[in-house]
Design a protein around this motif. Structure first.
Motif, PDB file in Angstrom:
ATOM      1  N   LEU A 142       0.841  -1.195   0.000  1.00  0.00           N
ATOM      2  CA  LEU A 142       0.000   0.000   0.000  1.00  0.00           C
ATOM      3  C   LEU A 142       0.877   1.246   0.000  1.00  0.00           C
ATOM      4  N   GLU A 146      -2.957   5.461   0.833  1.00  0.00           N
ATOM      5  CA  GLU A 146      -3.858   4.363   1.206  1.00  0.00           C
ATOM      6  C   GLU A 146      -3.712   4.027   2.687  1.00  0.00           C
ATOM      7  N   LYS A 150      -6.430   4.204   5.768  1.00  0.00           N
ATOM      8  CA  LYS A 150      -6.711   2.888   6.355  1.00  0.00           C
ATOM      9  C   LYS A 150      -6.554   2.910   7.881  1.00  0.00           C
TER      10      LYS A 150
END
Length: 186
Positions: A142, A146, A150
């Motif tokens: 990632l 991201e 997250k």
């Protein structure tokens, strides 16, 4: 007994318990809960009798435990808050919501948490989020954007500032440093 109750006198703990009809709860004389109206209070010689009369134990003073020394209700609040933060770190968490989950005011929660842990709940949340971000940076493909969302950050700038504040590095510098150190070990 009434005087001991309204003065929260711990010298009477274990000698009697008081119960409040309007709440259905029984307490130790030293309980720091709000003083009830005298007409709503009943007294019991032991916790078993209060329980048999249909009252439930107070979650603050825990009159159902034999020794109050084994239970610190404030420590339970701290443990509960830590658990909530650790489970919900990826979501937006407001201090008001945390406080209502454990039944204290936001001000009291913030002060209590800081006194007991050295961090405010917000600082602890940031610490958990950065820790999870570091883990994701090293174990997934990632990208930083991201990962930031997250782990619960609301913006990239807040993620970068928090990450740098906690590690002294940007996320990409942290990743590069780790892999450089790993390569040198081989």
């Amino acid at each position: 007994m009434w005087e001991a109750t309204i003065s929260c006198n711990s010298a009477y703990d274990g000698l009697f318990f008081y119960a409040v009809k309007t709440t259905g709860i029984f307490c130790r004389p030293s309980c720091k809960s709000r003083v009830p109206n005298r007409e709503n209070v009943s007294f019991f010689s032991n916790a078993t009798n209060a329980h048999k009369a249909g009252y439930r134990p107070c979650k603050r003073c825990r009159p159902d435990l034999k020794s109050i020394k084994t239970f610190d209700p404030l420590e339970k609040v701290i443990e509960d808050i830590k658990q909530i933060i650790e489970e919900k770190y990826g979501q937006k968490i407001l201090l008001d919501e945390l406080a209502s989950m454990v039944g204290v005011s936001p001000y009291h929660l913030n002060r209590l948490f800081k006194n007991r842990t050295g961090n405010t709940p917000r600082m602890y949340l940031e610490q958990i989020r950065v820790s999870k971000a570091k883990e994701l940076l090293l174990t997934t493909n990632l990208n930083s954007t991201e990962i930031s969302f997250k782990v619960g950050f609301q913006s990239m700038s807040s993620f970068y500032h928090a990450f740098k504040r906690r590690t002294g590095l940007s996320p990409s510098q942290f990743q590069a440093q780790y892999f450089k150190d790993s390569a040198n070990e081989d």
